[in-house]
Design an enzyme around this catalytic site. Structure first.
Site, PDB file in Angstrom:
ATOM      1  N   HIS A 139       1.392  77.184  28.377  1.00  0.00           N
ATOM      2  CA  HIS A 139       0.579  76.188  29.062  1.00  0.00           C
ATOM      3  C   HIS A 139       0.803  76.309  30.560  1.00  0.00           C
ATOM      4  CE1 HIS A 139      -1.117  72.537  30.499  1.00  0.00           C
ATOM      5  NE2 HIS A 139       0.029  71.871  30.554  1.00  0.00           N
ATOM      6  N   ASN A 173      -3.315  73.026  36.547  1.00  0.00           N
ATOM      7  CA  ASN A 173      -3.067  72.596  35.170  1.00  0.00           C
ATOM      8  C   ASN A 173      -4.355  72.000  34.616  1.00  0.00           C
ATOM      9  OD1 ASN A 173      -2.393  71.178  32.841  1.00  0.00           O
ATOM     10  ND2 ASN A 173      -0.498  70.347  33.660  1.00  0.00           N
ATOM     11  N   CYS A 211      -1.913  68.326  26.548  1.00  0.00           N
ATOM     12  CA  CYS A 211      -1.954  69.750  26.875  1.00  0.00           C
ATOM     13  C   CYS A 211      -1.690  70.650  25.672  1.00  0.00           C
ATOM     14  CB  CYS A 211      -0.946  70.054  27.975  1.00  0.00           C
ATOM     15  SG  CYS A 211      -1.183  69.032  29.452  1.00  0.00           S
TER      16      CYS A 211
END
Length: 339
Positions: free
Chosen positions: A259, A290, A122
């Site tokens: 994030h 996500n 990520c």
């Protein structure tokens, strides 16, 4: 002794354009709960997610990256021929070789340029931004297309109630290039390999092929508690270091784009960094989930498209995830995207 010429570059760089691609299929929490014993309320309370997008099988990382990259180039008022390099941040390009970036570059009219993938979980978009920034500063490229793209839905065990509701698919891209004023601060990045197993593919491909058991195929697994604690307590330090090296204070931050992993983590980080009440905190996770390496550019695009943030706003970007890796950077928001 022959002296080589110095690299001809620019010390002033920024994001010249941004573009995104979101799959059409919307997957609600109720649909996820058809596979697991859970509820919309339980998922939303613990993650902040109401829905996410799942790509069709033909909406691959490469295809989504092409769409997002084409928009970013157009929004930068450039053509594919103006792009000197393409960097694709992804964990779900489903071929070990060749790199997905090479196909994207050719499709966008940038054939022949350096094109490569960055696989850092990520934090991948932040890593790619650091590489792109150094390329432009060093003079090895003038305009670099940075793409974050993920097709995480194909990696999920839909019976795993610890993570199947977290992830989604999508892509977004930015063009990094020369600007009149400095618009990209230094990237603060790193990793904690002592916890590399906290987010992982549960078996390697050789073990899978030798076993031949479709029920044990390589799925994405997550140690949620470990990741939550690490992100909540360590990522504030990385964010503060990024502000320190950029010589800005929390009061200077107009937009916080962490994030999009968990809204509770992001709320904790925003409070710990003591941003003013006027600071806009990205919350693209609610409708997107996500999306790993795509989450930060997707969130930036959403903020600009809705008017929640403006071009030129001072923003703090903070990516964190598998590795456990992280990357933080203070930037100026790019121009408003158009269709």
């Amino acid at each position: 002794m022959v002296e080589l010429p110095e690299a001809v570059g620019t010390q002033k760089i920024g994001m010249l354009g941004i573009g995104s691609y979101r799959p059409e299929r919307v997957v609600t929490n109720d649909e996820i709960c058809e596979y697991i014993d859970s509820s919309d309320e339980w998922i939303y309370t613990r993650t902040g997610i109401k829905s996410r997008r799942f790509a069709r099988r033909d909406e691959t990382v490469v295809e989504m990256g092409i769409h997002a990259g084409r928009k970013a180039i157009a929004n930068a008022l450039l053509s594919g021929a103006d792009i000197d390099a393409v960097i694709l941040a992804t964990n779900t390009h489903l071929l070990l070789t060749p790199a997905g970036a090479t196909a994207i570059a050719t499709e966008l009219g940038a054939n022949g340029v350096p094109a490569f993938d960055v696989t850092v979980g990520c934090a991948g978009f932040g890593y790619a931004m650091s590489i792109a920034s150094d390329m432009v500063r060093g003079g090895s490229a003038s305009h670099v297309l940075v793409i974050g793209a993920e097709q995480l839905s194909v990696t999920l065990d839909m019976t795993d109630r610890t993570n199947c509701f977290i992830f989604g698919d999508g892509a977004a891209a930015v063009v990094v290039g020369p600007t009149e004023q400095q618009e990209l601060g230094p990237v603060v990045w790193g990793s904690d390999g002592t916890q590399f197993n906290a987010i992982r593919q549960d078996i390697d491909w050789i073990s899978y092929m030798d076993g031949g058991d479709i029920e044990k195929r390589p799925y994405l697994r997550l140690e949620g508690t470990a990741v939550f604690r690490w992100a909540a307590f360590e990522m504030g330090k990385a964010a503060q270091r990024a502000m320190d090296v950029a010589k800005v204070d929390a009061s200077d931050i107009d937009v916080f784009v962490p994030h999009q992993a968990n809204s509770r983590i992001n709320d904790l980080l925003a409070r710990s960094l003591k941003f003013p009440e006027t600071t806009v905190v990205a919350n693209d996770i609610e409708r997107t989930g996500n999306t790993s390496a795509a989450s930060i550019p997707l969130a930036m695009d959403e903020l600009l498209s809705t008017g929640a943030a403006k071009p030129g706003d001072t923003a703090l970007l903070l990516g964190y995830g598998a590795g456990l890796s992280y990357a933080a950077q203070v930037v100026k928001m790019p121009p408003i995207p158009f269709e």
